[in-house]
Design a protein around this motif. Sequence first.
Motif, PDB file in Angstrom:
ATOM      1  N   GLU A   8       0.891  -1.296   0.058  1.00 16.78           N
ATOM      2  CA  GLU A   8      -0.049  -0.017   0.081  1.00 16.78           C
ATOM      3  C   GLU A   8       0.721   1.322  -0.017  1.00 16.78           C
ATOM      4  O   GLU A   8       0.431   2.299  -0.463  1.00 16.78           O
ATOM      5  N   SER A   9       2.016   1.076   0.570  1.00 12.41           N
ATOM      6  CA  SER A   9       2.903   2.505   0.670  1.00 12.41           C
ATOM      7  C   SER A   9       3.082   2.792  -0.691  1.00 12.41           C
ATOM      8  O   SER A   9       3.121   4.110  -0.928  1.00 12.41           O
ATOM      9  N   SER A  10       3.685   1.981  -1.459  1.00 19.53           N
ATOM     10  CA  SER A  10       4.230   2.507  -2.720  1.00 19.53           C
ATOM     11  C   SER A  10       2.962   2.974  -3.659  1.00 19.53           C
ATOM     12  O   SER A  10       3.173   3.881  -4.445  1.00 19.53           O
ATOM     13  N   THR A  11       1.839   2.069  -3.601  1.00 18.76           N
ATOM     14  CA  THR A  11       0.943   2.487  -4.245  1.00 18.76           C
ATOM     15  C   THR A  11       0.219   3.763  -3.848  1.00 18.76           C
ATOM     16  O   THR A  11      -0.304   4.621  -4.519  1.00 18.76           O
ATOM     17  N   SER A  12       0.206   4.002  -2.490  1.00 18.78           N
ATOM     18  CA  SER A  12      -0.394   5.061  -1.980  1.00 18.78           C
ATOM     19  C   SER A  12       0.453   6.533  -2.685  1.00 18.78           C
ATOM     20  O   SER A  12      -0.019   7.500  -3.072  1.00 18.78           O
ATOM     21  N   GLY A  13       1.867   6.266  -2.657  1.00 17.67           N
ATOM     22  CA  GLY A  13       2.766   7.285  -3.197  1.00 17.67           C
ATOM     23  C   GLY A  13       2.269   7.681  -4.711  1.00 17.67           C
ATOM     24  O   GLY A  13       2.282   8.954  -5.213  1.00 17.67           O
ATOM     25  N   GLN A  14       2.017   6.517  -5.502  1.00 20.59           N
ATOM     26  CA  GLN A  14       1.601   6.701  -6.876  1.00 20.59           C
ATOM     27  C   GLN A  14       0.348   7.379  -7.021  1.00 20.59           C
ATOM     28  O   GLN A  14       0.167   8.149  -7.931  1.00 20.59           O
ATOM     29  N   ILE A  15      -0.805   6.852  -6.000  1.00 22.81           N
ATOM     30  CA  ILE A  15      -1.967   7.892  -6.123  1.00 22.81           C
ATOM     31  C   ILE A  15      -1.382   9.150  -5.925  1.00 22.81           C
ATOM     32  O   ILE A  15      -2.202  10.176  -6.413  1.00 22.81           O
ATOM     33  N   TRP A  16      -1.126   9.525  -4.975  1.00 18.45           N
ATOM     34  CA  TRP A  16      -0.786  10.883  -4.433  1.00 18.45           C
ATOM     35  C   TRP A  16       0.007  11.834  -5.571  1.00 18.45           C
ATOM     36  O   TRP A  16      -0.503  12.868  -5.897  1.00 18.45           O
ATOM     37  N   SER A  17       0.788  10.944  -6.239  1.00 11.41           N
ATOM     38  CA  SER A  17       1.459  11.834  -7.374  1.00 11.41           C
ATOM     39  C   SER A  17       0.523  11.781  -8.513  1.00 11.41           C
ATOM     40  O   SER A  17       0.535  12.903  -9.099  1.00 11.41           O
ATOM     41  N   ALA A  18      -0.492  10.980  -8.500  1.00 19.29           N
ATOM     42  CA  ALA A  18      -1.290  11.265  -9.740  1.00 19.29           C
ATOM     43  C   ALA A  18      -2.191  12.176  -9.392  1.00 19.29           C
ATOM     44  O   ALA A  18      -2.921  13.162 -10.323  1.00 19.29           O
ATOM     45  N   LEU A  19      -2.871  12.357  -8.286  1.00 18.47           N
ATOM     46  CA  LEU A  19      -3.790  13.330  -7.801  1.00 18.47           C
ATOM     47  C   LEU A  19      -3.177  14.617  -8.104  1.00 18.47           C
ATOM     48  O   LEU A  19      -3.584  15.642  -8.262  1.00 18.47           O
ATOM     49  N   LEU A  20      -1.950  15.020  -7.667  1.00 19.91           N
ATOM     50  CA  LEU A  20      -1.019  16.124  -7.765  1.00 19.91           C
ATOM     51  C   LEU A  20      -1.190  16.499  -9.429  1.00 19.91           C
ATOM     52  O   LEU A  20      -1.140  17.562  -9.717  1.00 19.91           O
ATOM     53  N   ALA A  21      -0.668  15.389 -10.063  1.00 21.21           N
ATOM     54  CA  ALA A  21      -0.663  15.625 -11.651  1.00 21.21           C
ATOM     55  C   ALA A  21      -2.302  16.294 -12.003  1.00 21.21           C
ATOM     56  O   ALA A  21      -2.329  17.222 -12.868  1.00 21.21           O
ATOM     57  N   MET A  22      -3.230  15.560 -11.562  1.00 29.17           N
ATOM     58  CA  MET A  22      -4.463  16.173 -11.993  1.00 29.17           C
ATOM     59  C   MET A  22      -4.762  17.419 -11.694  1.00 29.17           C
ATOM     60  O   MET A  22      -5.319  18.206 -12.375  1.00 29.17           O
ATOM     61  N   ARG A  23      -4.274  17.866 -10.346  1.00 26.05           N
ATOM     62  CA  ARG A  23      -4.529  19.234  -9.769  1.00 26.05           C
ATOM     63  C   ARG A  23      -3.972  20.135 -10.784  1.00 26.05           C
ATOM     64  O   ARG A  23      -4.490  21.047 -10.892  1.00 26.05           O
ATOM     65  N   GLN A  24      -2.677  19.767 -11.197  1.00 27.38           N
ATOM     66  CA  GLN A  24      -1.764  20.594 -12.107  1.00 27.38           C
ATOM     67  C   GLN A  24      -2.540  20.771 -13.375  1.00 27.38           C
ATOM     68  O   GLN A  24      -2.561  21.795 -14.096  1.00 27.38           O
ATOM     69  N   LEU A  25      -2.975  19.663 -13.795  1.00 26.21           N
ATOM     70  CA  LEU A  25      -3.749  19.607 -15.153  1.00 26.21           C
ATOM     71  C   LEU A  25      -4.849  20.324 -15.073  1.00 26.21           C
ATOM     72  O   LEU A  25      -5.334  21.210 -16.036  1.00 26.21           O
ATOM     73  N   ASP A  26      -5.645  20.254 -13.900  1.00 28.95           N
ATOM     74  CA  ASP A  26      -6.749  21.317 -13.734  1.00 28.95           C
ATOM     75  C   ASP A  26      -6.373  22.791 -14.001  1.00 28.95           C
ATOM     76  O   ASP A  26      -7.154  23.501 -14.243  1.00 28.95           O
ATOM     77  N   ALA A  27      -5.539  23.006 -13.272  1.00 28.20           N
ATOM     78  CA  ALA A  27      -5.003  24.498 -13.106  1.00 28.20           C
ATOM     79  C   ALA A  27      -4.583  24.774 -14.748  1.00 28.20           C
ATOM     80  O   ALA A  27      -4.902  26.025 -15.144  1.00 28.20           O
ATOM     81  N   ALA A  28      -3.834  23.924 -15.409  1.00 24.67           N
ATOM     82  CA  ALA A  28      -3.281  24.225 -16.909  1.00 24.67           C
ATOM     83  C   ALA A  28      -4.716  24.486 -17.648  1.00 24.67           C
ATOM     84  O   ALA A  28      -4.707  25.408 -18.646  1.00 24.67           O
ATOM     85  N   GLU A  29      -5.622  23.361 -17.497  1.00 24.05           N
ATOM     86  CA  GLU A  29      -6.883  23.625 -18.243  1.00 24.05           C
ATOM     87  C   GLU A  29      -7.694  24.794 -17.919  1.00 24.05           C
ATOM     88  O   GLU A  29      -8.029  25.643 -18.918  1.00 24.05           O
TER      89      GLU A  29
END
Length: 89
Positions: A8-29
Amino acid sequence: MYTITAAESSTSGQIWSALLAMRQLDAAEDALMGAAALAGALSAESQWRNEGVSARTLREALDELHAAIAHELSEVRGAHAEVERGISA
């Protein structure tokens, strides 16, 4: 007792990174949508004003800018959808 926490630890980090990426993509959009609206308004306004530059030349340049912004917005939306698919997989 299960030892799932390590996985779960590595998966959690990946999900966190993906959520941050979505946040940045939302801002770019959001930024690109604002730029597209501004370029569209400038293009429409250029039909009525001529300040030393051919109105047609100015309008064509603004239309090209608007098209480029729309293309970038499409790319950002595609990246956003890709990240969403990755999160839900």
